[in-house]
Design a protein around this motif. Structure first.
Motif, PDB file in Angstrom:
ATOM      1  N   ARG A  64       0.873  -1.170   0.000  1.00  0.00           N
ATOM      2  CA  ARG A  64       0.000   0.000   0.000  1.00  0.00           C
ATOM      3  C   ARG A  64       0.907   1.215   0.000  1.00  0.00           C
ATOM      4  O   ARG A  64       1.953   1.229   0.638  1.00  0.00           O
ATOM      5  CB  ARG A  64      -0.914   0.010   1.216  1.00  0.00           C
ATOM      6  CG  ARG A  64      -1.970  -1.094   1.120  1.00  0.00           C
ATOM      7  CD  ARG A  64      -3.246  -0.817   1.862  1.00  0.00           C
ATOM      8  NE  ARG A  64      -3.756   0.524   1.867  1.00  0.00           N
ATOM      9  CZ  ARG A  64      -4.576   1.042   0.933  1.00  0.00           C
ATOM     10  NH1 ARG A  64      -4.941   0.335  -0.107  1.00  0.00           N
ATOM     11  NH2 ARG A  64      -5.026   2.285   1.044  1.00  0.00           N
ATOM     12  N   LEU A  65       0.489   2.238  -0.725  1.00  0.00           N
ATOM     13  CA  LEU A  65       1.296   3.441  -0.905  1.00  0.00           C
ATOM     14  C   LEU A  65       0.561   4.668  -0.400  1.00  0.00           C
ATOM     15  O   LEU A  65      -0.665   4.702  -0.390  1.00  0.00           O
ATOM     16  CB  LEU A  65       1.617   3.634  -2.391  1.00  0.00           C
ATOM     17  CG  LEU A  65       2.204   2.444  -3.130  1.00  0.00           C
ATOM     18  CD1 LEU A  65       2.336   2.748  -4.612  1.00  0.00           C
ATOM     19  CD2 LEU A  65       3.540   2.035  -2.522  1.00  0.00           C
ATOM     20  N   GLN A  66       1.337   5.655  -0.009  1.00  0.00           N
ATOM     21  CA  GLN A  66       0.806   6.986   0.245  1.00  0.00           C
ATOM     22  C   GLN A  66       1.542   7.925  -0.689  1.00  0.00           C
ATOM     23  O   GLN A  66       2.754   7.777  -0.906  1.00  0.00           O
ATOM     24  CB  GLN A  66       1.012   7.406   1.698  1.00  0.00           C
ATOM     25  CG  GLN A  66       0.134   6.644   2.662  1.00  0.00           C
ATOM     26  CD  GLN A  66       0.195   7.217   4.063  1.00  0.00           C
ATOM     27  OE1 GLN A  66       0.414   8.414   4.263  1.00  0.00           O
ATOM     28  NE2 GLN A  66      -0.002   6.352   5.038  1.00  0.00           N
ATOM     29  N   LEU A  83       5.858  15.485  -6.099  1.00  0.00           N
ATOM     30  CA  LEU A  83       5.225  14.312  -5.513  1.00  0.00           C
ATOM     31  C   LEU A  83       6.245  13.431  -4.814  1.00  0.00           C
ATOM     32  O   LEU A  83       7.418  13.413  -5.191  1.00  0.00           O
ATOM     33  CB  LEU A  83       4.529  13.490  -6.608  1.00  0.00           C
ATOM     34  CG  LEU A  83       3.387  14.217  -7.286  1.00  0.00           C
ATOM     35  CD1 LEU A  83       3.770  14.581  -8.701  1.00  0.00           C
ATOM     36  CD2 LEU A  83       2.141  13.380  -7.277  1.00  0.00           C
ATOM     37  N   ALA A  84       5.779  12.695  -3.812  1.00  0.00           N
ATOM     38  CA  ALA A  84       6.597  11.700  -3.138  1.00  0.00           C
ATOM     39  C   ALA A  84       5.716  10.478  -2.903  1.00  0.00           C
ATOM     40  O   ALA A  84       4.578  10.612  -2.439  1.00  0.00           O
ATOM     41  CB  ALA A  84       7.138  12.226  -1.814  1.00  0.00           C
ATOM     42  N   ILE A  85       6.227   9.318  -3.260  1.00  0.00           N
ATOM     43  CA  ILE A  85       5.509   8.066  -3.050  1.00  0.00           C
ATOM     44  C   ILE A  85       6.191   7.317  -1.913  1.00  0.00           C
ATOM     45  O   ILE A  85       7.410   7.115  -1.924  1.00  0.00           O
ATOM     46  CB  ILE A  85       5.500   7.204  -4.328  1.00  0.00           C
ATOM     47  CG1 ILE A  85       4.731   7.933  -5.431  1.00  0.00           C
ATOM     48  CG2 ILE A  85       4.901   5.826  -4.044  1.00  0.00           C
ATOM     49  CD1 ILE A  85       4.747   7.215  -6.767  1.00  0.00           C
ATOM     50  N   PHE A  86       5.391   6.927  -0.931  1.00  0.00           N
ATOM     51  CA  PHE A  86       5.883   6.206   0.230  1.00  0.00           C
ATOM     52  C   PHE A  86       5.228   4.835   0.302  1.00  0.00           C
ATOM     53  O   PHE A  86       4.034   4.696   0.037  1.00  0.00           O
ATOM     54  CB  PHE A  86       5.539   6.958   1.522  1.00  0.00           C
ATOM     55  CG  PHE A  86       6.154   8.322   1.608  1.00  0.00           C
ATOM     56  CD1 PHE A  86       7.402   8.495   2.171  1.00  0.00           C
ATOM     57  CD2 PHE A  86       5.480   9.433   1.125  1.00  0.00           C
ATOM     58  CE1 PHE A  86       7.973   9.751   2.260  1.00  0.00           C
ATOM     59  CE2 PHE A  86       6.033  10.703   1.209  1.00  0.00           C
ATOM     60  CZ  PHE A  86       7.289  10.863   1.775  1.00  0.00           C
ATOM     61  N   ARG A  87       5.994   3.831   0.667  1.00  0.00           N
ATOM     62  CA  ARG A  87       5.474   2.487   0.905  1.00  0.00           C
ATOM     63  C   ARG A  87       5.155   2.362   2.383  1.00  0.00           C
ATOM     64  O   ARG A  87       5.974   2.700   3.243  1.00  0.00           O
ATOM     65  CB  ARG A  87       6.515   1.436   0.500  1.00  0.00           C
ATOM     66  CG  ARG A  87       6.027   0.004   0.627  1.00  0.00           C
ATOM     67  CD  ARG A  87       7.046  -0.963   0.042  1.00  0.00           C
ATOM     68  NE  ARG A  87       8.222  -1.107   0.867  1.00  0.00           N
ATOM     69  CZ  ARG A  87       8.340  -1.987   1.856  1.00  0.00           C
ATOM     70  NH1 ARG A  87       7.358  -2.809   2.140  1.00  0.00           N
ATOM     71  NH2 ARG A  87       9.460  -2.051   2.543  1.00  0.00           N
ATOM     72  N   GLU A  88       3.930   1.897   2.683  1.00  0.00           N
ATOM     73  CA  GLU A  88       3.534   1.677   4.066  1.00  0.00           C
ATOM     74  C   GLU A  88       4.193   0.395   4.578  1.00  0.00           C
ATOM     75  O   GLU A  88       4.152  -0.631   3.899  1.00  0.00           O
ATOM     76  CB  GLU A  88       2.021   1.568   4.190  1.00  0.00           C
ATOM     77  CG  GLU A  88       1.292   2.845   3.844  1.00  0.00           C
ATOM     78  CD  GLU A  88      -0.231   2.710   3.914  1.00  0.00           C
ATOM     79  OE1 GLU A  88      -0.740   1.616   4.251  1.00  0.00           O
ATOM     80  OE2 GLU A  88      -0.911   3.709   3.625  1.00  0.00           O
ATOM     81  N   THR A  89       4.828   0.484   5.752  1.00  0.00           N
ATOM     82  CA  THR A  89       5.443  -0.698   6.386  1.00  0.00           C
ATOM     83  C   THR A  89       4.959  -0.753   7.833  1.00  0.00           C
ATOM     84  O   THR A  89       4.371   0.214   8.344  1.00  0.00           O
ATOM     85  CB  THR A  89       6.981  -0.628   6.376  1.00  0.00           C
ATOM     86  OG1 THR A  89       7.402   0.395   7.296  1.00  0.00           O
ATOM     87  CG2 THR A  89       7.524  -0.334   4.984  1.00  0.00           C
ATOM     88  N   ASP A  90       5.239  -1.845   8.504  1.00  0.00           N
ATOM     89  CA  ASP A  90       4.883  -1.961   9.922  1.00  0.00           C
ATOM     90  C   ASP A  90       5.609  -0.903  10.760  1.00  0.00           C
ATOM     91  O   ASP A  90       5.102  -0.466  11.787  1.00  0.00           O
ATOM     92  CB  ASP A  90       5.219  -3.356  10.453  1.00  0.00           C
ATOM     93  CG  ASP A  90       4.302  -4.424   9.877  1.00  0.00           C
ATOM     94  OD1 ASP A  90       3.204  -4.079   9.381  1.00  0.00           O
ATOM     95  OD2 ASP A  90       4.698  -5.602   9.894  1.00  0.00           O
TER      96      ASP A  90
END
Length: 130
Positions: A64-66, A83-90
């Motif tokens: 999932r990305l933000q 823009l910046a794309i971040f990967r959701e991690t624990d």
């Protein structure tokens, strides 16, 4: 923003061209929400004149990305989005990519540059950074 099964390439990660789709979806989705308008029905259309992407980390399905969005330049007929794309991690968010995306507004019929529509400019003003 979810990744999709079809986003992965044969190397097992999201293909680089897909990041541009994420940028396009983030910008146009934000425009529609922020203006409450069907942006495709305006007499002026925002066409992509320039885009760039820098990769910082890998993402793959089912990540999932933000997507972070700001405006670095609000011109007469163009808007530059960062823009910046971040990967959701624990553990939180991991930076995956950064980029920019330039919309130039053109007349829907003639495709000649025109001023940014007022409804777009009003919404865009809220995201301008210096």
């Amino acid at each position: 923003m979810p990744t999709r099964w079809a986003d992965n390439d044969q190397y097992g990660h999201v293909n680089n061209v897909t990041y541009y789709s994420y940028f396009d979806t983030a910008v146009n989705g934000w425009l529609m929400r922020a203006t409450g308008t069907d942006i495709t029905a305006l007499p002026a259309l925002g066409v992509v004149a320039q885009t760039a992407c820098r990769f910082h980390g890998s993402v793959s399905f089912p990540d999932r990305l933000q997507v972070g969005l700001r405006i670095s330049r609000l011109g007469n007929s163009s808007i530059t989005y960062d823009l910046a794309i971040f990967r959701e991690t624990d553990a939180g968010l991991e930076l995956a990519a950064t980029g920019d995306f330039v919309h130039v507004y053109v007349d829907a019929q003639t495709r000649k540059p025109v001023p940014i529509p007022d409804v777009i400019r009003e919404a865009a003003t809220e995201l301008v950074t210096e």
